[in-house]
Scaffold this active site. Sequence first.
Site, short mmCIF file in Angstrom:
data_model
loop_
_atom_site.label_atom_id
_atom_site.label_comp_id
_atom_site.label_asym_id
_atom_site.label_seq_id
_atom_site.Cartn_x
_atom_site.Cartn_y
_atom_site.Cartn_z
N CYS A 4 1.03 -1.33 0.01
CA CYS A 4 0.03 -0.14 0.01
C CYS A 4 0.77 1.27 0.05
CB CYS A 4 -0.78 0.10 1.25
SG CYS A 4 -1.92 1.75 1.56
N ASP A 30 -0.39 16.53 -1.72
CA ASP A 30 -0.78 15.75 -2.84
C ASP A 30 0.04 15.86 -4.06
OD1 ASP A 30 -3.88 14.21 -4.04
OD2 ASP A 30 -2.19 14.80 -5.51
N ASN A 87 -13.31 10.49 -1.04
CA ASN A 87 -13.97 9.68 -2.05
C ASN A 87 -13.90 8.15 -1.45
OD1 ASN A 87 -14.10 11.76 -4.16
ND2 ASN A 87 -11.91 11.35 -4.45
N GLY A 93 -14.46 7.65 -7.65
CA GLY A 93 -13.23 7.96 -8.35
C GLY A 93 -12.05 7.65 -7.33
N HIS A 98 -6.59 3.15 0.63
CA HIS A 98 -6.17 3.52 1.99
C HIS A 98 -6.90 4.93 2.22
CE1 HIS A 98 -2.88 3.74 5.18
NE2 HIS A 98 -3.64 4.63 5.66
N HIS A 100 -8.29 8.43 2.87
CA HIS A 100 -7.80 9.63 2.74
C HIS A 100 -8.65 10.77 2.64
CE1 HIS A 100 -7.49 8.15 -1.26
NE2 HIS A 100 -7.81 9.16 -1.67
N HIS A 102 -9.07 14.54 1.58
CA HIS A 102 -8.43 15.64 0.65
C HIS A 102 -8.98 16.92 1.39
CE1 HIS A 102 -7.62 13.11 -3.26
NE2 HIS A 102 -8.73 12.62 -2.64
#
Length: 114
Positions: A4, A30, A87, A93, A98, A100, A102
């Site tokens: 991962c 990101d 998401n 999408g 794992h 997360h 944003h």
Amino acid sequence: MEDCIFCQIAARKIPSKMVYEDDALFAFEDINPKAPVHILLIPKAHHASLNEVPDSESGLLGRLLMAARKIAGDKGIAAQGYRIVLNTARDSGQDVFHIHFHLLGGRRMTWPPG
Ligand code: AMP
Ligand code: ZN
């Protein structure tokens, strides 16, 4: 989860631009930012998505949100506003399995999302 990518980032086996860390969380920039501020926040423990987070770990979700709020403050975008995106699974999408959040900000967002 050795395969991962976000587990490896949290373990610092893969480099990232880290912006926050505590005992349970890790946050980093990101690699393909969609806004002037685009930070990813993850738990160090591996959960593939929100669908896989056990009820007993619900506190982790609150901690992720509060860390996102703190980072927004540190980045100077708290008052002007920001968007937090989670998401989950195919239709959203989600690409990295794992969980997360944003944290996006630094520009005016549009609605509805694509
Ligand atoms: P999602 O589509 O919600 O799964 O988002 C995955 C995000 O991870 C995307 O915004 C990618 O740009 C980002 N990403 C993938 N690999 C890396 C990496 N090695 N470092 C930082 N961000 C990454
Ligand atoms: Zn992982």
